[in-house]
Enzyme design. Structure first.
Site, short mmCIF file in Angstrom:
data_model
loop_
_atom_site.label_atom_id
_atom_site.label_comp_id
_atom_site.label_asym_id
_atom_site.label_seq_id
_atom_site.Cartn_x
_atom_site.Cartn_y
_atom_site.Cartn_z
CG ASP A 187 -0.11 -4.09 2.61
OD1 ASP A 187 0.08 -3.59 1.49
OD2 ASP A 187 -0.20 -3.40 3.65
CG HIS A 190 -0.35 0.26 2.52
ND1 HIS A 190 -0.01 -0.75 3.40
CD2 HIS A 190 0.01 1.42 3.14
CE1 HIS A 190 0.50 -0.23 4.50
NE2 HIS A 190 0.54 1.09 4.37
CB SER A 198 3.25 1.71 6.21
OG SER A 198 2.10 1.88 7.00
#
Length: 385
Positions: A156, A126, A230
């Site tokens: 992911d 993402h 992230s």
């Protein structure tokens, strides 16, 4: 004369006796006995040796150079607004006076971890999804262009490639050996303020069914993870990579002490498949499963948690060809008992396409035993197993 001699002799004997007593009773001990030290009690070891390190600077210095900031940009078309966009004017003039769409540059940021010195970087999907341009910035300030080597939306994860071949790399640790209470540190670029390190412990392992990814086996930690973290590194107290920071549970958008990281064992396996064959290959049956709740078990005359109810079968899929149907209850796959639908997803995903699995269960309270040939899991199919 005789009396005088006797008196002198008796006095001499008395004096000698008095001297002997004085020497015996009042003489001090030998000098060497006075100098003999009394043994001291053993000293307790320093607190740092028994209670852990007082600083994690060494671990951070070892891992931080391999953690990069990732900046992405993509161009989108945004429709301009005008008075003629109002439905009232469109009724009379249609689209003739609508303003043309304008190009808009959208940017985002995240983090990544350099896994190999020849330019491969592991991050979250993402972070770089749909990006037209990707740039990575090392902790030293060096800036590099990067391209996508492969992605795996189901976990992911994404792998980036740069043309540099002299990059610092991180040491990969053992995420399977993590225990609740182990100290971990999160390294990333929260809110774009620059590389930041936060500390916490492993709060839980094996977290799944959170609805974040299709395949979940998260490490939960209270080390602060915020937007921009992230794709960054979760390291242990020795500076070894144990996870890829991925998501947080928050009602405010900021860290509330519940963060999730993908174990490095899972991430490494995904990366190896991407580099070897360009994609991640997983097994697939083409069924949808439902957990057997106590209410459902009572209606089916089964024991709660004794299997998985098939709620849907894809026509023409592997399960359909083998004869499985909605309403069947699967109890074991290759003699491994099932307790929920998530078990089927993980078990079948690990089977190479083309291999057969043995499925046992019940249909209308009658046992069945089938052989099913597993196919390759199609992309973007999160609901089917």
């Amino acid at each position: 004369m005789k009396r005088a001699f006797t008196y002198i002799a008796s006095s001499a004997v008395a004096g000698m006796a008095a001297a002997y007593l004085a020497v015996t009773l009042f003489t001090t001990p030998p000098q060497e006995e006075l100098l003999t030290p009394t043994p001291a009690p053993p000293m307790a070891p320093p607190m740092a040796l028994t209670q852990g390190p007082v600083s994690y600077a060494g671990a951070v210095q070892s891992a931080a150079p391999a953690v990069v900031n990732i900046f992405t940009a993509k161009v989108t078309l945004q429709r301009g607004s005008s008075l003629f966009d109002d439905p009232f004017f469109q009724r009379f003039f249609g689209d003739r006076f609508q303003s043309p769409p304008r190009k808009k540059l959208q940017t985002s940021l995240g983090s990544g971890v350099i896994i190999s010195g020849n330019g491969y970087i592991l991050t979250n999907n993402h972070v770089i999804e749909d990006a037209d341009q990707i740039r990575v910035v090392l902790s030293s300030g060096r800036t590099l262009d990067a391209r996508v080597a492969g992605v795996d939306p189901d976990t992911d994860l994404a792998v980036l490639k740069t043309d540099a071949d002299d990059l610092p790399t991180i040491t990969v640790g053992d995420s399977q050996g993590l225990q609740v209470g182990d100290v971990v540190l999160a390294i990333g670029n929260p809110f774009g303020v620059g590389q930041t390190v936060t500390m916490g412990i492993v709060s839980a392992t094996g977290r799944n069914q959170l609805g974040i990814n299709t395949f979940e086996n998260f490490i939960q930690t209270d080390a602060a993870i915020n937007p921009g973290n992230s794709g960054g590194a979760l390291i242990n107290a020795h500076g070894q990579l144990v996870g890829i920071n991925t998501a947080i549970f928050s009602k405010s958008g900021g860290s509330q002490g519940i963060g999730f990281a993908i174990p490095v064992a899972l991430a490494k396996g995904v990366m190896e498949q991407i580099l070897k064959q360009g994609r991640v290959v997983r097994g697939w049956l083409g069924i949808a499963g439902q957990d057997i709740t106590p209410e459902l078990a009572e209606s089916l005359n089964l024991k709660a948690g004794s299997g998985v109810l098939i709620s849907g079968v894809l026509e023409g899929g592997p399960a359909d060809k083998a004869g499985l149907a909605p309403g069947d209850v699967i109890s074991t796959i290759n003699n491994q008992p099932l307790t929920n639908a998530h078990d089927i997803l993980n078990l079948i995903a690990a089977v190479p396409p083309g291999d057969k699995v043995r499925i046992k269960g019940w249909r209308n309270q009658e046992p069945f035993d089938l052989q099913v040939e597993v196919s390759e899991r199609p992309l973007m199919d999160p609901r089917q197993q």
